[in-house]
Design a protein around this motif. Structure first.
Motif, mmCIF file in Angstrom:
data_model
loop_
_atom_site.group_PDB
_atom_site.id
_atom_site.type_symbol
_atom_site.label_atom_id
_atom_site.label_comp_id
_atom_site.label_asym_id
_atom_site.label_seq_id
_atom_site.Cartn_x
_atom_site.Cartn_y
_atom_site.Cartn_z
ATOM 1 N N TYR A 1 0.826 -1.201 0.000
ATOM 2 C CA TYR A 1 0.000 0.000 0.000
ATOM 3 C C TYR A 1 0.863 1.256 0.000
ATOM 4 O O TYR A 1 0.527 2.257 -0.627
ATOM 5 N N MET A 2 1.993 1.174 0.742
ATOM 6 C CA MET A 2 2.929 2.294 0.751
ATOM 7 C C MET A 2 3.423 2.588 -0.652
ATOM 8 O O MET A 2 3.517 3.746 -1.076
ATOM 9 N N ALA A 3 3.751 1.512 -1.368
ATOM 10 C CA ALA A 3 4.263 1.670 -2.733
ATOM 11 C C ALA A 3 3.176 2.170 -3.664
ATOM 12 O O ALA A 3 3.448 2.788 -4.690
ATOM 13 N N LEU A 4 1.921 1.881 -3.271
ATOM 14 C CA LEU A 4 0.804 2.263 -4.132
ATOM 15 C C LEU A 4 0.531 3.772 -4.081
ATOM 16 O O LEU A 4 0.034 4.342 -5.052
ATOM 17 N N ILE A 5 0.900 4.393 -2.947
ATOM 18 C CA ILE A 5 0.570 5.818 -2.789
ATOM 19 C C ILE A 5 1.194 6.693 -3.883
ATOM 20 O O ILE A 5 0.481 7.470 -4.528
ATOM 21 N N PRO A 6 2.513 6.575 -4.175
ATOM 22 C CA PRO A 6 3.070 7.389 -5.264
ATOM 23 C C PRO A 6 2.410 7.113 -6.606
ATOM 24 O O PRO A 6 2.194 8.047 -7.397
ATOM 25 N N VAL A 7 2.037 5.848 -6.820
ATOM 26 C CA VAL A 7 1.365 5.499 -8.083
ATOM 27 C C VAL A 7 0.021 6.219 -8.161
ATOM 28 O O VAL A 7 -0.330 6.824 -9.189
ATOM 29 N N LEU A 8 -0.717 6.158 -7.049
ATOM 30 C CA LEU A 8 -2.019 6.828 -7.022
ATOM 31 C C LEU A 8 -1.871 8.335 -7.210
ATOM 32 O O LEU A 8 -2.656 8.976 -7.914
ATOM 33 N N MET A 9 -0.812 8.891 -6.584
ATOM 34 C CA MET A 9 -0.602 10.333 -6.712
ATOM 35 C C MET A 9 -0.274 10.707 -8.150
ATOM 36 O O MET A 9 -0.777 11.702 -8.673
ATOM 37 N N LEU A 10 0.550 9.892 -8.786
ATOM 38 C CA LEU A 10 0.902 10.166 -10.189
ATOM 39 C C LEU A 10 -0.327 10.062 -11.081
ATOM 40 O O LEU A 10 -0.572 10.936 -11.925
ATOM 41 N N ALA A 11 -1.102 8.989 -10.851
ATOM 42 C CA ALA A 11 -2.317 8.806 -11.662
ATOM 43 C C ALA A 11 -3.257 9.982 -11.434
ATOM 44 O O ALA A 11 -3.832 10.530 -12.387
ATOM 45 N N GLY A 12 -3.400 10.390 -10.171
ATOM 46 C CA GLY A 12 -4.279 11.513 -9.854
ATOM 47 C C GLY A 12 -3.834 12.788 -10.529
ATOM 48 O O GLY A 12 -4.646 13.508 -11.114
ATOM 49 N N SER A 13 -2.528 13.049 -10.490
ATOM 50 C CA SER A 13 -2.058 14.291 -11.098
ATOM 51 C C SER A 13 -2.212 14.247 -12.615
ATOM 52 O O SER A 13 -2.478 15.273 -13.239
ATOM 53 N N TRP A 14 -2.104 13.046 -13.184
ATOM 54 C CA TRP A 14 -2.302 12.944 -14.640
ATOM 55 C C TRP A 14 -3.749 13.268 -14.981
ATOM 56 O O TRP A 14 -4.030 14.072 -15.873
ATOM 57 N N ILE A 15 -4.675 12.631 -14.220
ATOM 58 C CA ILE A 15 -6.103 12.900 -14.455
ATOM 59 C C ILE A 15 -6.391 14.382 -14.203
ATOM 60 O O ILE A 15 -7.095 15.034 -14.970
ATOM 61 N N GLY A 16 -5.802 14.928 -13.131
ATOM 62 C CA GLY A 16 -6.018 16.335 -12.799
ATOM 63 C C GLY A 16 -5.575 17.249 -13.924
ATOM 64 O O GLY A 16 -6.318 18.131 -14.353
ATOM 65 N N SER A 17 -4.360 17.009 -14.440
ATOM 66 C CA SER A 17 -3.862 17.900 -15.491
ATOM 67 C C SER A 17 -4.673 17.748 -16.773
ATOM 68 O O SER A 17 -4.792 18.688 -17.547
ATOM 69 N N LYS A 18 -5.264 16.549 -16.952
ATOM 70 C CA LYS A 18 -6.108 16.375 -18.147
ATOM 71 C C LYS A 18 -7.426 17.127 -18.013
ATOM 72 O O LYS A 18 -8.038 17.477 -19.015
ATOM 73 N N LEU B 1 -3.243 10.971 -2.944
ATOM 74 C CA LEU B 1 -2.670 10.752 -1.607
ATOM 75 C C LEU B 1 -3.764 10.409 -0.600
ATOM 76 O O LEU B 1 -3.611 9.484 0.213
ATOM 77 N N VAL B 2 -4.893 11.138 -0.693
ATOM 78 C CA VAL B 2 -5.999 10.876 0.237
ATOM 79 C C VAL B 2 -6.509 9.450 0.065
ATOM 80 O O VAL B 2 -6.676 8.713 1.051
ATOM 81 N N ILE B 3 -6.712 9.026 -1.195
ATOM 82 C CA ILE B 3 -7.201 7.660 -1.433
ATOM 83 C C ILE B 3 -6.199 6.647 -0.889
ATOM 84 O O ILE B 3 -6.574 5.681 -0.215
ATOM 85 N N GLY B 4 -4.932 6.896 -1.160
ATOM 86 C CA GLY B 4 -3.896 5.979 -0.687
ATOM 87 C C GLY B 4 -3.879 5.868 0.829
ATOM 88 O O GLY B 4 -3.843 4.759 1.383
ATOM 89 N N LEU B 5 -3.957 7.022 1.500
ATOM 90 C CA LEU B 5 -3.923 7.000 2.964
ATOM 91 C C LEU B 5 -5.181 6.369 3.539
ATOM 92 O O LEU B 5 -5.128 5.660 4.549
ATOM 93 N N MET B 6 -6.321 6.626 2.872
ATOM 94 C CA MET B 6 -7.568 6.019 3.351
ATOM 95 C C MET B 6 -7.484 4.500 3.244
ATOM 96 O O MET B 6 -7.935 3.780 4.150
ATOM 97 N N GLY C 1 -5.059 16.732 -8.176
ATOM 98 C CA GLY C 1 -5.081 15.303 -8.485
ATOM 99 C C GLY C 1 -4.130 14.528 -7.592
ATOM 100 O O GLY C 1 -4.472 13.460 -7.059
ATOM 101 N N ALA C 2 -2.927 15.064 -7.409
ATOM 102 C CA ALA C 2 -1.942 14.390 -6.561
ATOM 103 C C ALA C 2 -2.447 14.309 -5.131
ATOM 104 O O ALA C 2 -2.320 13.271 -4.460
ATOM 105 N N PHE C 3 -3.080 15.392 -4.661
ATOM 106 C CA PHE C 3 -3.618 15.416 -3.297
ATOM 107 C C PHE C 3 -4.701 14.356 -3.127
ATOM 108 O O PHE C 3 -4.704 13.600 -2.150
ATOM 109 N N LEU C 4 -5.603 14.267 -4.122
ATOM 110 C CA LEU C 4 -6.682 13.288 -4.006
ATOM 111 C C LEU C 4 -6.133 11.865 -4.064
ATOM 112 O O LEU C 4 -6.619 10.975 -3.365
#
Lengths: 191, 418
Positions: free
Chosen positions: B293-310, B380-385, B375-378
């Motif tokens: 799950y720890m490793a998943l957080i950066p992945v989720l943040m990257l995915a979020g920021s990609w969706i956000g920038s889109k 992170l939130v999903i990852g931490l949740m 996107g990155a913030f969201l």
């Protein structure tokens, strides 16, 4: 100190540090008005009387009202703000009045002058009289936010929709921007 | 006489049109009778120092609530303060400015150097957060006018399944992120605009928002504090801060006797059950999951920021300048539409379309950065949740969840321990 308290304490320290950083950067790098109370005001020279003041205010009946800057008034008999265009009889008949709610009152002063007064209870800030006065007369009528009615919302919902960005926050000392001159945009503050 | 007047009227009119600059078309009359010219009335706004009275009242309410919740253990005291807040901050102060909305002022002040934030808005933002770091969410308990009106109208709260509660618990973070994005780009203050209860406090407002407020209150009869739990953006910050609070309301004064009465008292399901020995997970597999799950957080943040920038183009349409520029480019025929006030004003202002597009582009660039961070913030939130689900915390007693507990004090009355 066990692990749980350690995490708790360090978490609190980090969050407190974050708050201090946020507050510090706002206080030192940005403008914070300590005593300053800011209120919403319309710049009458930017206002174009689009009529949104009457519909966009969060209050059911807008906090914007028509204000008469008497010292600019010509006290005309044929008032562009009072009468509909092409009115035949210059009297107080409802059919000749421009104001949809009859909020603008006409009173005889002396020949040939008439005083025009606004009944704020009736005014709905449609701006028709302001437009009329501005296009044919001196432009002594104007729209302004009244602070006994204005809720001083965090963000003025009229300002958001104002096409000319005429509404802005001004320091309380500069409240009531009422026209005092025709050319000089420096407004009088009748206080 | 009448014709003379009309000619007199028309003469300066013609002159006026020849010179477009605003000027006195009709001279100021010289009165012969005893007529005194009235001056425009200027009703005063609320006094200047009054804001700091509000800050003081907030400080007193927060301190008293902390005292009632932690030291005095009095539900009645908190209830009284709740009623007071609803009356003072709600009906008397008409709900503005409130701490919930002050998030946007702070965000705008942080992003825009030209924005002048008033000290009392800053204090309204800071005080509840500082209190939550030391005493838990006492602000939600009694000081918040939005919470107060909902708290007073809880009738028969139903239990919401944990999975639904936790999923819906994501909405406040999304709302917070969007509110900060829109405030920081100077677009609008969405928290204030879609505040469902302010219309009720003011007994005045757009009809739709009042209906929404009533709908929330009716829902609140059975789902306790729906806005606080599933929407409030300030509650999302307080939730995080309160988890690290130094002291917090405790359900039992000395020792828990496991009677479970507090769980029936709490309408928000904010009381954690003690864990049973059986449910204790296998340490080895749990550690593996933790690392995953720890490793998943950066992945989720990257995915979020990609969706956000889109999505920044879509999000930026809420800004009036961007909207107008887009409308003029996509529908140039609207320039002749005399009913479109915004377009007509823009055309009359003499500003060129290029300038407008350039300005809109600057705002859109801000949105690009902003939605990237959002996107990155969201993520992170999903990852931490998700990670919060697998972290095992040993609990032996029934105790208030520090993040979700509003310090309303209902459980204090129910606890039979002296």
């Amino acid at each position: 100190m066990n692990r749980k308290t350690f995490i708790n304490n360090s978490g609190r320290l980090i969050l407190l540090g974050g708050l201090v950083y946020l507050t510090g950067s706002i206080i030192f790098k940005r403008k914070v008005s300590a005593s300053g109370k800011y209120v919403w005001q319309i710049d009458p020279f930017k206002c174009m009387q689009c009529g949104r003041c009457s519909t966009q205010c969060v209050r059911e009946i807008s906090a914007v009202k028509c204000v008469h800057a008497y010292q600019l008034c010509g006290y005309c008999d044929l008032c562009g703000g009072y009468f509909k265009p092409n009115t035949h009889k210059l009297n107080t008949g409802a059919e000749s009045q421009l104001c949809p709610t009859g909020a603008l009152k006409r009173k005889y002063v002396e020949e040939p002058f008439f005083e025009y007064k606004i009944d704020e209870k009736l005014c709905n800030a449609c701006g028709k009289c302001v437009k009329g006065c501005g296009s044919f007369g001196n432009g002594s009528l104007q729209l302004q936010i009244r602070h006994d009615l204005c809720q001083n919302c965090n963000e003025c919902s009229i300002a958001r929709m104002c096409p000319t960005n005429a509404i802005s926050r001004v320091p309380i000392e500069a409240a009531y921007q009422i026209k005092g001159d025709f050319k000089n945009p420096a407004l009088t503050n009748p206080k | 006489m009448k014709w003379l007047k009309i000619i007199l009227f028309l003469l300066p009119l013609l002159l006026a049109f020849s010179d477009l600059e605003a000027q006195q078309r009709f001279p100021k009359p010289e009165f012969h009778t005893k007529y005194t010219q009235p001056t425009p009335t200027t009703p005063e706004p609320r006094g200047v120092g009054m804001e700091f009275v509000d800050v003081l009242v907030l400080l007193v309410v927060l301190s008293l609530t902390s005292w009632f919740a932690i030291k005095k253990r009095s539900r009645n005291g908190i209830l009284l303060l709740t009623v007071f807040s609803a009356i003072y901050f709600g009906f008397y102060r008409n709900g503005c400015i409130c701490s919930v909305g002050s998030v946007q002022n702070v965000a705008l002040a942080f992003a825009d150097p030209k924005y002048v934030i008033s000290l009392y808005a800053l204090l309204f933002f800071l005080l509840p957060l500082i209190f939550s770091l030391f005493f838990g969410r006492v602000f939600c308990g009694a000081a918040c006018p939005l919470g107060a009106i909902q708290d007073l109208l809880i009738y028969k709260p139903i239990t919401i399944p944990a999975w639904l509660r936790k999923t819906l618990g994501f909405i406040p973070y999304l709302y917070l992120g969007l509110a900060v994005l829109y405030a920081a780009t100077g677009t609008e203050f969405i928290i204030c605009r879609y505040d469902p209860f302010i219309g009720i406090y003011r007994m005045n407002g757009p009809h739709l928002m009042i209906y929404l407020g009533i709908a929330f209150l009716l829902m609140g009869l059975f789902i306790a504090r729906p806005y606080c739990r599933f929407f409030c953006p300030f509650g999302a910050i307080l939730n995080v801060f309160s988890r690290f609070s130094r002291r917090h309301l405790s359900v039992f004064p000395t020792k828990c006797i496991q009677c479970k009465l507090c769980t029936t008292a709490c309408p928000f399901e904010a009381i954690d059950f003690p864990d049973e020995e059986k449910t204790k997970p296998d340490t080895k597999s749990n550690t593996r999951r933790f690392i995953l799950y720890m490793a998943l957080i950066p992945v989720l943040m990257l995915a979020g920021s990609w969706i956000g920038s889109k999505s920044h183009v879509f999000l930026s349409k809420a800004h009036p300048d961007v909207y107008l520029a887009e409308l003029l480019i996509s529908h140039p025929e609207l320039k002749t539409d005399s009913k479109n006030i915004d377009i007509q004003t823009f055309l009359a202002s003499g500003k060129s379309l290029e300038t407008l597009v350039a300005e809109a582009q600057v705002i859109r660039d801000k949105f690009y950065t902003g939605s990237w961070i959002l996107g990155a913030f969201l993520g992170l939130v999903i990852g931490l949740m998700a990670m919060n689900q697998i972290i095992f915390r040993r609990r032996e007693d029934y105790q208030a969840n520090k993040g979700n507990c509003y310090s309303c004090g209902r459980c204090l009355d129910y606890c039979p321990v002296e």
